[in-house]
Design an enzyme around this catalytic site. Structure first.
Site, mmCIF file in Angstrom:
data_model
loop_
_atom_site.group_PDB
_atom_site.id
_atom_site.type_symbol
_atom_site.label_atom_id
_atom_site.label_comp_id
_atom_site.label_asym_id
_atom_site.label_seq_id
_atom_site.Cartn_x
_atom_site.Cartn_y
_atom_site.Cartn_z
ATOM 1 N N ARG A 1 0.810 -1.223 0.000
ATOM 2 C CA ARG A 1 0.000 0.000 0.000
ATOM 3 C C ARG A 1 0.841 1.270 0.000
ATOM 4 N NH1 ARG A 1 -3.004 -3.847 1.303
ATOM 5 N NH2 ARG A 1 -1.042 -4.582 2.142
ATOM 6 N N THR A 2 1.748 1.384 0.973
ATOM 7 C CA THR A 2 2.475 2.650 1.129
ATOM 8 C C THR A 2 3.373 2.887 -0.081
ATOM 9 O OG1 THR A 2 2.451 2.164 3.491
ATOM 10 C CG2 THR A 2 3.861 3.969 2.762
ATOM 11 N N HIS B 1 3.921 5.943 11.655
ATOM 12 C CA HIS B 1 3.493 5.731 10.267
ATOM 13 C C HIS B 1 2.559 6.906 9.936
ATOM 14 C CE1 HIS B 1 2.563 3.933 6.546
ATOM 15 N NE2 HIS B 1 2.239 2.716 6.917
ATOM 16 N N LYS C 1 26.909 -4.569 -1.208
ATOM 17 C CA LYS C 1 28.377 -4.425 -1.184
ATOM 18 C C LYS C 1 28.786 -3.635 0.049
ATOM 19 C CE LYS C 1 27.966 -3.162 -5.718
ATOM 20 N NZ LYS C 1 28.421 -2.460 -6.917
ATOM 21 N N ARG D 1 10.867 3.804 3.953
ATOM 22 C CA ARG D 1 10.364 2.885 4.996
ATOM 23 C C ARG D 1 11.556 2.082 5.485
ATOM 24 N NH1 ARG D 1 5.291 -1.167 4.872
ATOM 25 N NH2 ARG D 1 4.308 0.824 5.315
HETATM 26 N N1 CP Z 1 -0.760 -0.215 5.805
HETATM 27 C C1 CP Z 1 0.471 -0.374 5.259
HETATM 28 O O1 CP Z 1 1.428 0.317 5.635
HETATM 29 O O2 CP Z 1 0.529 -1.339 4.314
HETATM 30 P P1 CP Z 1 1.860 -1.768 3.524
HETATM 31 O O3 CP Z 1 2.765 -2.424 4.555
HETATM 32 O O4 CP Z 1 1.402 -2.707 2.462
HETATM 33 O O5 CP Z 1 2.502 -0.518 2.994
#
Ligand code: CP
Length: 287
Positions: free
Chosen positions: A48-49, A125, A76, A98
């Site tokens: 999603r993100t 998040h 590396k 992320r």
């Molecule tokens: N909700 C969410 O962060 O989903 P993903 O881990 O798929 O990005």
């Protein structure tokens, strides 16, 4: 100005991002004077993100660079910092990251390019929280004076940690529920069955097996009955209550699989709003 954690944003700043996201959902168009480039660096798995940031960039007319750690010079022994510094050096306009480490961004104070946090460990998040707020607002036409029950793996959930703070700051009553294993000492936990029929929003959390240091001490077959959103609990919800879940969903564990698309579920609306929230936060950095 980067978006690292909603805890660094005022309520007014948060509302202004949501207003912009709603404008994008209503068709707002933008035209940057030159092509913008957004680098998406996902050091941890995401559907999603990652792809809604990519879609958001494309909808804004920007191009994206998609980075995959296992096919990069991290193999590396290049450091995380030097990797980010590279994306700054080639003049990316914004970097989405992320990472599994809490507050990874504290190592990146020398990076001048805006960073958008796509989730750091169990800490924060921010765009998930924004899309949750947008979905709540669409339902109730307010972000305040609601009762919200957050259920499940609170301890390992950056979604819960972001949302508890922002929902309380916006003057909502937030109740937490989950097995002892997922509780945190400084937070107060309630019994799901005492609150399920009293709340406006039920936010179910994914059981985050990949972050557990010890195995779940509840049989998977029992988890739904003890702490999950079963059909029985669904039938006790208030008429206008809604269900949220950040997804991905463990169907049949934290939520009965048949409820994922039930009338009160807003799970796919959340994903749709994720696109517009990410357009808004990217636009703020690129304009
Ligand atoms: N909700 C969410 O962060 O989903 P993903 O881990 O798929 O990005």
């Amino acid at each position: 100005m980067s978006l690292l954690d909603l805890r660094n944003k005022t309520n007014d700043e948060i509302v202004s991002i949501l207003d912009l996201a709603i404008e994008f959902k209503n068709g707002k168009e933008v035209d940057f004077k030159r092509k913008k480039i957004v680098a998406n660096l996902f050091f941890e798995a995401s559907t999603r993100t990652h792809y809604s940031f990519e879609m958001a960039a494309k909808r804004l007319g920007a191009e994206t660079l998609e980075f995959y750690p296992t096919n990069s010079s991290l193999e590396k022994a290049e450091t995380f910092y030097d990797t980010i510094k590279f994306f700054e050096s080639i003049e990316s306009d914004a970097i989405v990251i992320r990472h599994e480490d809490n507050k990874y961004f504290e190592q990146l104070n020398n990076i001048k390019v805006p960073i958008l946090n796509g989730g750091d460990g169990t800490n924060a998040h921010p765009t998930q929280s924004l899309l949750d707020l947008m979905t709540i607002y669409e339902q109730f036409n307010t972000l305040s004076n609601l009762k919200v029950l957050i259920v499940g793996d609170i301890k390992h959930s950056r979604v819960a940690h972001s949302n508890i703070d922002v929902l309380q700051r916006l003057n909502n009553e937030v109740y937490l529920c989950g097995p002892d294993q997922f509780q945190e000492e400084e937070l107060f936990f309630v019994d799901i069955d005492e609150y399920i029929d009293k709340v406006d929003v039920v936010m179910m959390l994914r059981v985050q097996f990949e972050r557990h240091e010890e195995s779940l001490n509840i049989e998977k077959e029992d988890y739904l009955d003890m702490y999950g959103l079963s059909k029985e609990r669904y039938n006790r919800l208030k008429e206008d209550a809604i269900i949220l879940h950040p997804a991905p969903v463990n169907r049949g564990l934290e939520i009965d699989g048949d409820l994922v698309e039930a009338d009160k579920s807003r799970i796919f609306q959340q994903m749709n709003n994720g696109l517009y929230v990410r357009m808004a936060v990217l636009y703020n950095e690129l304009k």
